[in-house]
Motif scaffolding. Structure first.
Motif, PDB file in Angstrom:
ATOM      1  N   HIS A 151       0.813  -1.222   0.000  1.00  0.00           N
ATOM      2  CA  HIS A 151       0.000   0.000   0.000  1.00  0.00           C
ATOM      3  C   HIS A 151       0.846   1.272   0.000  1.00  0.00           C
ATOM      4  N   ARG A 152       1.767   1.367   0.950  1.00  0.00           N
ATOM      5  CA  ARG A 152       2.550   2.601   1.062  1.00  0.00           C
ATOM      6  C   ARG A 152       3.428   2.807  -0.165  1.00  0.00           C
ATOM      7  N   LEU A 153       4.116   1.716  -0.593  1.00  0.00           N
ATOM      8  CA  LEU A 153       4.985   1.829  -1.761  1.00  0.00           C
ATOM      9  C   LEU A 153       4.181   2.195  -2.997  1.00  0.00           C
ATOM     10  N   TYR A 154       3.016   1.592  -3.149  1.00  0.00           N
ATOM     11  CA  TYR A 154       2.179   1.858  -4.322  1.00  0.00           C
ATOM     12  C   TYR A 154       1.705   3.304  -4.337  1.00  0.00           C
ATOM     13  N   ASP A 155       1.224   3.781  -3.187  1.00  0.00           N
ATOM     14  CA  ASP A 155       0.742   5.159  -3.115  1.00  0.00           C
ATOM     15  C   ASP A 155       1.859   6.158  -3.382  1.00  0.00           C
ATOM     16  N   LYS A 156       3.039   5.888  -2.795  1.00  0.00           N
ATOM     17  CA  LYS A 156       4.155   6.802  -2.997  1.00  0.00           C
ATOM     18  C   LYS A 156       4.598   6.821  -4.453  1.00  0.00           C
ATOM     19  N   SER A 157       4.529   5.665  -5.104  1.00  0.00           N
ATOM     20  CA  SER A 157       5.014   5.576  -6.481  1.00  0.00           C
ATOM     21  C   SER A 157       4.153   6.336  -7.471  1.00  0.00           C
ATOM     22  N   HIS A 158       2.979   6.817  -7.039  1.00  0.00           N
ATOM     23  CA  HIS A 158       2.160   7.643  -7.914  1.00  0.00           C
ATOM     24  C   HIS A 158       2.648   9.083  -7.965  1.00  0.00           C
ATOM     25  N   GLY A 159       3.622   9.427  -7.122  1.00  0.00           N
ATOM     26  CA  GLY A 159       4.166  10.774  -7.122  1.00  0.00           C
ATOM     27  C   GLY A 159       4.909  11.079  -8.405  1.00  0.00           C
ATOM     28  N   ASP A 160       5.023  12.364  -8.703  1.00  0.00           N
ATOM     29  CA  ASP A 160       5.702  12.781  -9.934  1.00  0.00           C
ATOM     30  C   ASP A 160       6.930  13.631  -9.668  1.00  0.00           C
ATOM     31  N   THR A 161       7.232  13.929  -8.402  1.00  0.00           N
ATOM     32  CA  THR A 161       8.380  14.768  -8.070  1.00  0.00           C
ATOM     33  C   THR A 161       9.247  14.084  -7.025  1.00  0.00           C
ATOM     34  N   ALA A 162      10.434  14.628  -6.820  1.00  0.00           N
ATOM     35  CA  ALA A 162      11.356  14.062  -5.824  1.00  0.00           C
ATOM     36  C   ALA A 162      10.720  14.030  -4.441  1.00  0.00           C
ATOM     37  N   ALA A 163       9.990  15.084  -4.073  1.00  0.00           N
ATOM     38  CA  ALA A 163       9.394  15.169  -2.736  1.00  0.00           C
ATOM     39  C   ALA A 163       8.316  14.109  -2.515  1.00  0.00           C
ATOM     40  N   THR A 164       7.604  13.735  -3.557  1.00  0.00           N
ATOM     41  CA  THR A 164       6.536  12.746  -3.404  1.00  0.00           C
ATOM     42  C   THR A 164       7.040  11.313  -3.565  1.00  0.00           C
ATOM     43  N   LEU A 165       8.234  11.148  -4.128  1.00  0.00           N
ATOM     44  CA  LEU A 165       8.806   9.822  -4.316  1.00  0.00           C
ATOM     45  C   LEU A 165       9.812   9.447  -3.227  1.00  0.00           C
ATOM     46  N   MET A 166      10.354  10.446  -2.550  1.00  0.00           N
ATOM     47  CA  MET A 166      11.474  10.230  -1.624  1.00  0.00           C
ATOM     48  C   MET A 166      11.083   9.408  -0.396  1.00  0.00           C
ATOM     49  N   THR A 167      12.125   8.862   0.251  1.00  0.00           N
ATOM     50  CA  THR A 167      11.984   8.182   1.536  1.00  0.00           C
ATOM     51  C   THR A 167      12.312   9.188   2.639  1.00  0.00           C
ATOM     52  N   PHE A 168      11.463   9.237   3.661  1.00  0.00           N
ATOM     53  CA  PHE A 168      11.678  10.198   4.743  1.00  0.00           C
ATOM     54  C   PHE A 168      11.181   9.561   6.049  1.00  0.00           C
ATOM     55  N   PRO A 169      11.640  10.034   7.206  1.00  0.00           N
ATOM     56  CA  PRO A 169      12.660  11.068   7.383  1.00  0.00           C
ATOM     57  C   PRO A 169      14.034  10.551   6.980  1.00  0.00           C
ATOM     58  N   PRO A 170      14.934  11.438   6.590  1.00  0.00           N
ATOM     59  CA  PRO A 170      16.258  10.998   6.136  1.00  0.00           C
ATOM     60  C   PRO A 170      17.148  10.574   7.298  1.00  0.00           C
ATOM     61  N   VAL A 171      18.030   9.628   7.043  1.00  0.00           N
ATOM     62  CA  VAL A 171      19.069   9.246   8.008  1.00  0.00           C
ATOM     63  C   VAL A 171      20.322  10.033   7.647  1.00  0.00           C
ATOM     64  N   THR A 172      20.796  10.855   8.547  1.00  0.00           N
ATOM     65  CA  THR A 172      21.940  11.724   8.261  1.00  0.00           C
ATOM     66  C   THR A 172      23.004  11.571   9.343  1.00  0.00           C
ATOM     67  N   VAL A 173      24.192  12.071   9.039  1.00  0.00           N
ATOM     68  CA  VAL A 173      25.275  12.112  10.018  1.00  0.00           C
ATOM     69  C   VAL A 173      25.850  13.526  10.053  1.00  0.00           C
ATOM     70  N   HIS A 174      26.596  13.813  11.115  1.00  0.00           N
ATOM     71  CA  HIS A 174      27.173  15.146  11.322  1.00  0.00           C
ATOM     72  C   HIS A 174      28.654  15.125  10.950  1.00  0.00           C
ATOM     73  N   PRO A 175      29.208  16.218  10.435  1.00  0.00           N
ATOM     74  CA  PRO A 175      30.627  16.242  10.041  1.00  0.00           C
ATOM     75  C   PRO A 175      31.584  15.866  11.163  1.00  0.00           C
ATOM     76  N   ALA A 176      31.225  16.170  12.425  1.00  0.00           N
ATOM     77  CA  ALA A 176      32.134  15.918  13.548  1.00  0.00           C
ATOM     78  C   ALA A 176      32.013  14.508  14.115  1.00  0.00           C
ATOM     79  N   GLU A 177      31.075  13.700  13.600  1.00  0.00           N
ATOM     80  CA  GLU A 177      30.934  12.335  14.105  1.00  0.00           C
ATOM     81  C   GLU A 177      32.134  11.487  13.725  1.00  0.00           C
ATOM     82  N   PRO A 178      32.573  10.602  14.619  1.00  0.00           N
ATOM     83  CA  PRO A 178      33.644   9.668  14.258  1.00  0.00           C
ATOM     84  C   PRO A 178      33.212   8.783  13.087  1.00  0.00           C
TER      85      PRO A 178
END
Length: 284
Positions: A151-178
């Motif tokens: 369901h979720r993948l199908y609904d998301k795949s109907h998007g036409d832009t990066a914002a509607t297709l993307m996976t969120f929230p993003p997993v990020t790291v900080h420059p100072a992290e080891p």
């Protein structure tokens, strides 16, 4: 690292071992993977030991500058030392086909999606685009179970832009992290690339698993150079010892004073990325 962590790392590496005979390049790759996973396991162990019992979340105001190490100790390698700058990104309103062109042009499997102020709001990947392409090719789902499961993948795949297709929230790291912590995050999240953001969530770079691997695991030539430097500190005649390194395993041969051998071997074992030490020395 404990025996349990070594066994866990090796077990994880074996899961990715192919059922067919290995090529000449596969065995070194699997060995590097085991060493990488061992480093990740060690980082995870240290991370859990340092976390407070309250389990509080990481501070949003993580300092951009890490504290200096005590005199005589090696500096901790950090994400800012290995990340790619500038980082490719796309804006949320970019159309589907343009996102695909960006991935192809940059030769990457995923890119961060940013807003007008460069805040990372998600990540769009080849998997997201493949889901979109599948829906375009065959827009009808089959059966109620399939509809619920996807369901979720199908609904998301109907998007036409990066914002509607993307996976969120993003997993990020900080420059100072080891680097070891970033490797733990990449392994835990099963991601090939991680956006690097400042304390305000703005994109400043990107780091890949390959870069983390290279940073965590030195090649045999670098290990051998450090071993030979250590030998020179212990012996008046360093040429008396022959050093060979293969896949992190150090072999030492030559004629030495028997009293010097235990301390020298112990010092070599303490070198980062040394997997084992084989003693082929003879008493002088």
């Amino acid at each position: 690292m404990s025996d349990f962590e070594h066994r866990s790392a090796e077990k994880e590496a074996r899961r990715s071992t192919p059922g067919r005979p290995w090529t000449a390049q596969e065995e070194p790759r699997q060995d590097a993977l085991r060493r990488y996973l061992a480093a990740v396991a060690a980082a995870a162990s240290a991370r859990s030991a340092e976390e407070p019992e309250s389990g509080g979340e990481r501070s949003e105001t993580l300092a951009t500058a890490a504290p200096e190490p005590p005199a005589g100790e090696p500096a901790t390698l950090r994400v800012r030392d290995v990340m790619q700058v500038p980082a490719a990104s796309v804006h949320g309103d970019l159309p589907f086909l343009d996102v695909a062109h960006t991935l192809a042009r940059e030769q990457v499997s995923a890119v961060p999606v940013v807003d007008a102020d460069d805040h990372v709001i998600g990540v769009v990947s080849e998997s997201d685009l493949l889901a979109k392409a599948a829906v375009m090719a065959e827009p009808h789902r089959h059966g109620p179970v399939g509809r619920l499961r996807q369901h979720r993948l199908y609904d998301k795949s109907h998007g036409d832009t990066a914002a509607t297709l993307m996976t969120f929230p993003p997993v990020t790291v900080h420059p100072a992290e080891p680097v070891a912590d970033a490797a733990w995050t990449a392994a835990h999240s099963r991601l090939k690339r991680l956006p690097v953001t400042d304390h305000r969530g703005r994109l400043v770079g990107v780091v890949s698993r390959r870069e983390l691997l290279r940073a965590l695991i030195r090649d045999d030539a670098e290990i051998r150079a450090e071993v030979e430097s250590l030998v020179a500190q212990h012996l008046l005649d360093p040429s008396a010892v022959e050093v060979a390194v293969e896949s992190g395993v150090v072999t030492m041969a030559g004629r030495l004073d028997k009293a010097l051998v235990p301390e020298l071997l112990a010092s070599v074992r303490d070198i980062d990325d040394v997997v084992d030490v084989i003693d082929e020395t003879e008493a002088d």
